[in-house]
Design a protein around this motif. Structure first.
Motif, PDB file in Angstrom:
ATOM      1  N   CYS A  49       0.830  -1.216   0.000  1.00 12.01           N
ATOM      2  CA  CYS A  49       0.000   0.000   0.000  1.00 12.01           C
ATOM      3  C   CYS A  49       0.861   1.261   0.000  1.00 12.01           C
ATOM      4  O   CYS A  49       0.565   2.230  -0.712  1.00 12.01           O
ATOM      5  N   LEU A  50       1.924   1.254   0.791  1.00  6.94           N
ATOM      6  CA  LEU A  50       2.821   2.417   0.819  1.00  6.94           C
ATOM      7  C   LEU A  50       3.559   2.576  -0.505  1.00  6.94           C
ATOM      8  O   LEU A  50       3.764   3.699  -0.991  1.00  6.94           O
ATOM      9  N   LEU A  51       3.944   1.441  -1.102  1.00  7.06           N
ATOM     10  CA  LEU A  51       4.616   1.478  -2.398  1.00  7.06           C
ATOM     11  C   LEU A  51       3.685   2.025  -3.477  1.00  7.06           C
ATOM     12  O   LEU A  51       4.104   2.830  -4.327  1.00  7.06           O
ATOM     13  N   PHE A 116      -9.739   1.030  16.381  1.00 10.91           N
ATOM     14  CA  PHE A 116      -9.513   1.240  14.947  1.00 10.91           C
ATOM     15  C   PHE A 116      -8.815   2.584  14.717  1.00 10.91           C
ATOM     16  O   PHE A 116      -8.043   2.741  13.776  1.00 10.91           O
ATOM     17  N   ILE A 117      -9.110   3.560  15.615  1.00 14.06           N
ATOM     18  CA  ILE A 117      -8.560   4.907  15.443  1.00 14.06           C
ATOM     19  C   ILE A 117      -7.041   4.903  15.575  1.00 14.06           C
ATOM     20  O   ILE A 117      -6.348   5.587  14.813  1.00 14.06           O
ATOM     21  N   PHE A 118      -6.519   4.136  16.535  1.00 14.73           N
ATOM     22  CA  PHE A 118      -5.064   4.142  16.764  1.00 14.73           C
ATOM     23  C   PHE A 118      -4.287   3.637  15.544  1.00 14.73           C
ATOM     24  O   PHE A 118      -3.345   4.300  15.090  1.00 14.73           O
ATOM     25  N   PRO A 119      -4.636   2.470  14.968  1.00 13.55           N
ATOM     26  CA  PRO A 119      -3.948   2.037  13.744  1.00 13.55           C
ATOM     27  C   PRO A 119      -4.128   3.014  12.586  1.00 13.55           C
ATOM     28  O   PRO A 119      -3.207   3.216  11.781  1.00 13.55           O
ATOM     29  N   PHE A 120      -5.310   3.624  12.527  1.00 15.27           N
ATOM     30  CA  PHE A 120      -5.586   4.596  11.460  1.00 15.27           C
ATOM     31  C   PHE A 120      -4.631   5.795  11.553  1.00 15.27           C
ATOM     32  O   PHE A 120      -4.092   6.249  10.545  1.00 15.27           O
ATOM     33  N   LEU A 121      -4.437   6.297  12.790  1.00 13.49           N
ATOM     34  CA  LEU A 121      -3.534   7.438  12.976  1.00 13.49           C
ATOM     35  C   LEU A 121      -2.089   7.073  12.631  1.00 13.49           C
ATOM     36  O   LEU A 121      -1.345   7.884  12.077  1.00 13.49           O
ATOM     37  N   ILE A 122      -1.706   5.830  12.972  1.00 15.04           N
ATOM     38  CA  ILE A 122      -0.359   5.371  12.616  1.00 15.04           C
ATOM     39  C   ILE A 122      -0.197   5.346  11.095  1.00 15.04           C
ATOM     40  O   ILE A 122       0.836   5.754  10.545  1.00 15.04           O
ATOM     41  N   ARG A 123      -1.247   4.888  10.391  1.00 12.69           N
ATOM     42  CA  ARG A 123      -1.206   4.850   8.916  1.00 12.69           C
ATOM     43  C   ARG A 123      -1.133   6.266   8.339  1.00 12.69           C
ATOM     44  O   ARG A 123      -0.459   6.487   7.333  1.00 12.69           O
ATOM     45  N   ILE A 124      -1.804   7.208   8.981  1.00 17.58           N
ATOM     46  CA  ILE A 124      -1.730   8.613   8.543  1.00 17.58           C
ATOM     47  C   ILE A 124      -0.272   9.084   8.556  1.00 17.58           C
ATOM     48  O   ILE A 124       0.220   9.695   7.597  1.00 17.58           O
ATOM     49  N   VAL A 125       0.418   8.779   9.662  1.00 16.71           N
ATOM     50  CA  VAL A 125       1.825   9.182   9.786  1.00 16.71           C
ATOM     51  C   VAL A 125       2.680   8.484   8.734  1.00 16.71           C
ATOM     52  O   VAL A 125       3.536   9.110   8.080  1.00 16.71           O
ATOM     53  N   LEU A 126       2.467   7.190   8.549  1.00 15.39           N
ATOM     54  CA  LEU A 126       3.259   6.417   7.595  1.00 15.39           C
ATOM     55  C   LEU A 126       3.070   6.908   6.165  1.00 15.39           C
ATOM     56  O   LEU A 126       4.043   7.084   5.422  1.00 15.39           O
ATOM     57  N   PHE A 127       1.832   7.138   5.768  1.00 13.22           N
ATOM     58  CA  PHE A 127       1.567   7.598   4.394  1.00 13.22           C
ATOM     59  C   PHE A 127       2.060   9.033   4.187  1.00 13.22           C
ATOM     60  O   PHE A 127       2.570   9.362   3.105  1.00 13.22           O
ATOM     61  N   THR A 128       1.913   9.857   5.205  1.00 13.24           N
ATOM     62  CA  THR A 128       2.413  11.240   5.095  1.00 13.24           C
ATOM     63  C   THR A 128       3.930  11.248   4.915  1.00 13.24           C
ATOM     64  O   THR A 128       4.464  11.963   4.057  1.00 13.24           O
ATOM     65  N   ALA A 129       4.623  10.425   5.717  1.00  9.62           N
ATOM     66  CA  ALA A 129       6.088  10.346   5.603  1.00  9.62           C
ATOM     67  C   ALA A 129       6.508   9.793   4.250  1.00  9.62           C
ATOM     68  O   ALA A 129       7.459  10.287   3.621  1.00  9.62           O
ATOM     69  N   THR A 130       5.798   8.767   3.778  1.00 13.34           N
ATOM     70  CA  THR A 130       6.126   8.158   2.483  1.00 13.34           C
ATOM     71  C   THR A 130       5.958   9.152   1.348  1.00 13.34           C
ATOM     72  O   THR A 130       6.825   9.260   0.463  1.00 13.34           O
ATOM     73  N   ILE A 131       4.861   9.895   1.365  1.00 16.17           N
ATOM     74  CA  ILE A 131       4.607  10.884   0.312  1.00 16.17           C
ATOM     75  C   ILE A 131       5.632  12.020   0.372  1.00 16.17           C
ATOM     76  O   ILE A 131       6.134  12.488  -0.656  1.00 16.17           O
TER      77      ILE A 131
END
Length: 359
Positions: A49-51, A116-131
């Motif tokens: 997904c990040l790729l 569900f919110i906690f994993p979602f927030l982690i994904r927000i950080v991961l996708f923001t950093a990746t972009i």
């Protein structure tokens, strides 16, 4: 074989990127340990997904930034990050829910909406950093490519200028200079050795010294003085050639051979070498960060249309001077070539405004 070689070259070129994604996969795999199968599935899904997000960003969304739509670029990225984070979190929860039927695992994502919110927030950080990393990488590559193109253009420009500079010592002038030197040697003139030294210095200046972007004003003047001396060897009335100098800084930098074409043009069209009534007057003023060079010469009747103020008949030499001044100084110069009654005047002004009363 060619396909294999191309594939290996591509892998080698992108080895750092591949290593970074492998490291990310291993980090996700080890940071969420719930057995080999579950951890592997979790890490693989998140990495894919990040790729995908990185690839989509560099292919499409970043074009908004490149076109200058900065606000729209940030807005689209915010929406993109939220959508990708939501989809990834949901897919992970769905995948783990299915796997929990076959493996004995306890995972927070299955406990309800609150966690569900906690994993979602982690994904927000991961996708923001990746972009962010993807955008920075693309901009850096674009900057390197632009720099490479600039360097190639600069190299090409310098190469063209070098060929132009070397062409300034025309065979005709060189032939006449050698004839004059021969005459001095043959007649055992005491100036023969000096003339050979001057011609040697001129050739060294054109062939060697001029291979740089800028050169000291003193070297350009030395070349012009030698050129004038050789032109005067066949003249009866040498007083018709005047070179007046008012120089504050002899190390003032200018493009090589930027003044010489005006000198050569003045001698050519005044026919001062063979015409007793012809004249060439040169004036050079350098002070602070400024320079003015003026070349005045008489015009024979058949040469009146050599240059006019509208550049319609501007010679190749003067046209090249104008182009080179454009390359080096942009708008920080002035160049004018015009006719005044029975004489032609060419003027180069470089740098700050110079007191016209001194000219």
């Amino acid at each position: 074989m060619k396909n294999n070689s191309a594939f290996r070259t591509k892998i080698k070129k992108n080895s750092k990127v591949i290593a970074a994604w492998v490291a990310a996969f291993l980090f996700f795999f080890l940071s969420f340990w719930a057995g080999w199968a579950v951890s592997f599935s979790h890490a693989l899904l998140l990495t894919i997904c990040l790729l995908f997000a990185s690839d989509f960003e560099t292919r499409y969304i970043i074009k908004l930034l490149q076109k200058g739509n900065i606000l729209f670029f940030f807005l689209v990225n915010v929406i993109f990050v939220i959508i990708m984070s939501s989809i990834t979190t949901y897919l992970e929860s769905f995948l783990l829910m299915i796997m929990s039927r076959h493996f004995s695992i306890t995972i927070p994502q299955l406990d309800g909406v609150k966690v569900f919110i906690f994993p979602f927030l982690i994904r927000i950080v991961l996708f923001t950093a990746t972009i962010a990393i993807s955008v920075i990488s693309v901009m850096q590559r674009a900057e390197k490519e632009n720099q490479r193109i600039k360097n190639e253009l600069k190299s090409e420009k310098l190469d063209m200028e070098l060929r132009f500079l070397k062409s300034q010592m025309t065979p005709h002038f060189l032939f006449n200079a050698l004839n004059n030197v021969y005459s001095l040697v043959y007649t055992k003139d005491e100036n023969a050795s000096q003339s050979v030294l001057k011609l040697s210095d001129m050739m060294r200046y054109v062939m060697v010294d001029c291979q740089v972007d800028e050169i000291s004003l003193s070297k350009e003047i030395k070349y012009i003085d030698a050129y004038i001396d050789f032109q005067q060897m066949g003249m009866e009335n040498k007083s018709n050639v005047i070179f007046e100098k008012n120089i504050n800084n002899h190390d003032f930098k200018i493009p090589p051979m930027i003044l010489q074409p005006l000198v050569e043009n003045a001698f050519k069209h005044s026919r001062v070498v063979n015409d007793r009534n012809g004249f060439v007057h040169f004036y050079l003023l350098q002070e602070n960060n400024s320079l003015i060079f003026i070349a005045r010469n008489s015009i024979k009747e058949m040469s009146v249309s050599v240059v006019d103020s509208n550049r319609k008949h501007e010679g190749i030499g003067l046209s090249n001077v104008r182009k080179r001044l454009d390359l080096y100084y942009g708008n920080n110069y002035a160049f004018e070539a015009k006719q005044e009654s029975d004489c032609h005047v060419a003027t180069i002004k470089i740098g700050d405004i110079v007191n016209e009363k001194k000219v």
